[in-house]
Design an enzyme around this catalytic site. Structure first.
Site, PDB file in Angstrom:
ATOM      1  N   HIS A 129     -20.527  -6.523 -34.001  1.00 19.61           N
ATOM      2  CA  HIS A 129     -19.229  -6.162 -34.565  1.00 19.61           C
ATOM      3  C   HIS A 129     -18.238  -7.218 -34.082  1.00 19.61           C
ATOM      4  O   HIS A 129     -18.392  -7.757 -32.979  1.00 19.61           O
ATOM      5  CB  HIS A 129     -18.850  -4.778 -34.018  1.00 19.61           C
ATOM      6  CG  HIS A 129     -17.622  -4.164 -34.601  1.00 19.61           C
ATOM      7  ND1 HIS A 129     -16.358  -4.559 -34.251  1.00 19.61           N
ATOM      8  CD2 HIS A 129     -17.464  -3.168 -35.507  1.00 19.61           C
ATOM      9  CE1 HIS A 129     -15.478  -3.828 -34.911  1.00 19.61           C
ATOM     10  NE2 HIS A 129     -16.114  -2.971 -35.681  1.00 19.61           N
ATOM     11  N   LYS A 232     -15.342   7.818 -31.950  1.00 24.02           N
ATOM     12  CA  LYS A 232     -16.619   7.864 -32.678  1.00 24.02           C
ATOM     13  C   LYS A 232     -17.544   8.924 -32.072  1.00 24.02           C
ATOM     14  O   LYS A 232     -18.658   9.134 -32.543  1.00 24.02           O
ATOM     15  CB  LYS A 232     -17.325   6.503 -32.610  1.00 24.02           C
ATOM     16  CG  LYS A 232     -16.608   5.395 -33.377  1.00 24.02           C
ATOM     17  CD  LYS A 232     -17.421   4.120 -33.314  1.00 24.02           C
ATOM     18  CE  LYS A 232     -16.628   2.878 -33.596  1.00 24.02           C
ATOM     19  NZ  LYS A 232     -16.280   2.680 -34.986  1.00 24.02           N
ATOM     20  N   CYS A 370     -16.884  -5.163 -40.453  1.00 25.00           N
ATOM     21  CA  CYS A 370     -16.460  -5.929 -39.267  1.00 25.00           C
ATOM     22  C   CYS A 370     -17.642  -6.649 -38.628  1.00 25.00           C
ATOM     23  O   CYS A 370     -17.717  -6.759 -37.396  1.00 25.00           O
ATOM     24  CB  CYS A 370     -15.759  -5.041 -38.232  1.00 25.00           C
ATOM     25  SG  CYS A 370     -14.279  -4.283 -38.855  1.00 25.00           S
TER      26      CYS A 370
END
Ligand code: PLP
Length: 412
Positions: A129, A232, A370
């Site tokens: 990422h 998350k 990303c």
């Protein structure tokens, strides 16, 4: 507690609402952010309602209660990771945790353990990422260190065939994701940790996509730094975790209140870790919300959460592979992978597909997620990504399947 998706869903107020003209909300975007159970929403709101005060400072009851709640959350995170309390730093999110490590290394006095020079190497992977790539690019640029990386194979695995050439005697840092946020791939960490430690490098693990979904024990993983984001993992936004057993040797990144031991007009000394990394009034309510999220996950059992997700990932992959022209980008078997599945569907652009399935009540993510170098390497401009969590069930996968078939008719 026996694991039941039906019971779990009742704990999440958001699933009571409908979207797009009365359709059931099918949320398959937990890789971006998870939904929150009521206990998390209430823990955060109760902090403000009943205990709000600046932690670690005031000499009054509210400050004491706020500090207990905040430090209580730290203890919960520590237990969740099999770590010690003083090894847990609260940050604003995984992005900040990773920047903290890279900046702090950049602040290290020349010649000390974490100082990098142009003779040193930082190793990453092609499946990072941006949050675990750009801070290292920048550190390399500031110090002159060389950035190198493990490549990704066409089937979405990490290529370790040249491990000894990638991680060399000069390598100081190996920073890598535990589970790809695009491919779902879980990396072969053991071999990497062994090689990194053999050359004296530290391993920084981005556990954003793993810690919320599987049991994690930092001692078993053997890494030196681990980060993840609260939002998350059913928790609040604005709070992240940095774990490390190496905090004592790492210089601070942010300077200011609360992180000091003594201050004069010309100099300062630092409080012991973790305080030296938590300058300023922290995101207290958010940390307490994360504590409640960890209570929730722990009550259900991380092994149960993981088992449920693996069974559902199998179902999702089998279902998706029945769609004509659908190609899964990443592993199609269950070996070392998690519940994030990216795919393309014929010539339909992922953004069009995402918009169409949204019109059917299905929330997925589209784009490069990303991880632009990865999608470029795999030769796809973008993908559609479905990512599951403990509140998803087979009917969510069926809804995605039906919506994709609908999109194929619509765009034919
Ligand atoms: N690393 C991975 C693997 C991610 O999936 C994400 C978020 O999508 C991040 C890092 C950054 O997390 P945050 O935006 O919460 O800081």
């Amino acid at each position: 507690m026996a694991f039941s998706v039906a019971n779990v869903r009742q704990d999440f107020p958001i699933f009571e609402r409908t979207i797009r003209d009365g359709k059931k909300l099918v949320y398959l975007d937990s890789g971006a952010t998870s939904q929150k159970p009521l206990s998390v929403i209430e823990a955060e709101s109760n902090f403000y309602k009943f205990h709000n005060a600046a932690v670690h400072r005031g000499a009054h009851q509210l400050a004491e209660e706020a500090t207990d709640a905040y430090e209580g959350a730290r203890l919960k995170v520590a237990k969740f990771l099999g770590a010690d309390e003083e090894q847990i730093v609260f940050t604003k999110g995984a992005t900040e945790s990773l920047n903290l490590i890279a900046y702090a290394m950049g602040n290290a006095e020349p010649g000390t353990r974490f100082a990098l020079t142009s003779k040193d190497k930082i190793v990453v992977t092609e499946m990072e990422h941006h949050a675990n790539l750009i801070p290292w690019q920048q550190l390399a640029a500031r110090t002159g260190a060389q950035l190198s990386w493990f490549e990704v194979t066409p089937d979405g695995r990490l290529d370790l065939s040249n491990i000894n050439a990638v991680i060399t005697e000069n390598t100081k840092v190996v920073a890598l994701t535990h589970q790809s946020n695009v491919l779902g791939t879980i990396i072969p960490l053991k071999a990497i940790v062994a090689r990194a430690h053999a050359v004296g490098a530290v391993v920084v693990l981005d556990a954003c996509q793993s810690a919320p979904h599987m049991p994690i024990d930092v001692k078993e993983l053997g890494v030196d730094f681990l980060v993840f984001s609260g939002h998350k993992a059913l928790g609040s936004t604005g709070v992240g975790v940095l774990w490390s057993s190496e905090l004592d040797d790492l210089p601070p990144f942010l300077y200011g209140g609360s992180m000091i031991e003594t201050v004069t007009m010309t100099a300062a000394t630092w409080a012991p870790a973790p305080r030296k990394f938590e300058a300023g009034v922290p995101n207290m309510a958010q940390a307490v919300g994360l504590g409640a999220a960890i209570d929730y996950l722990t009550a259900h059992g991380m092994s149960n959460v993981h088992d449920h997700e693996m069974a559902l990932t199998k179902y999702l992959i089998e279902k998706l592979l029945q769609v004509p022209d659908l190609k899964i980008v990443g592993p199609t078997d269950l070996d070392s992978r998690g519940g994030t599945v990216s795919f393309t569907v014929g010539e339909i652009h992922p953004h069009d597909l995402g918009q169409y399935v949204d019109s059917q009540g299905v929330a997925v993510r589209t784009g490069h997620h990303c991880a632009w170098p990865l999608t470029r390497k795999l030769g796809v401009p973008a993908t559609t990504r479905a990512s599951i969590y403990l509140y998803n069930d087979e009917s969510d996968c069926d809804a995605l399947f039906d919506a994709i078939l609908g999109a194929q008719k619509y765009f034919a």
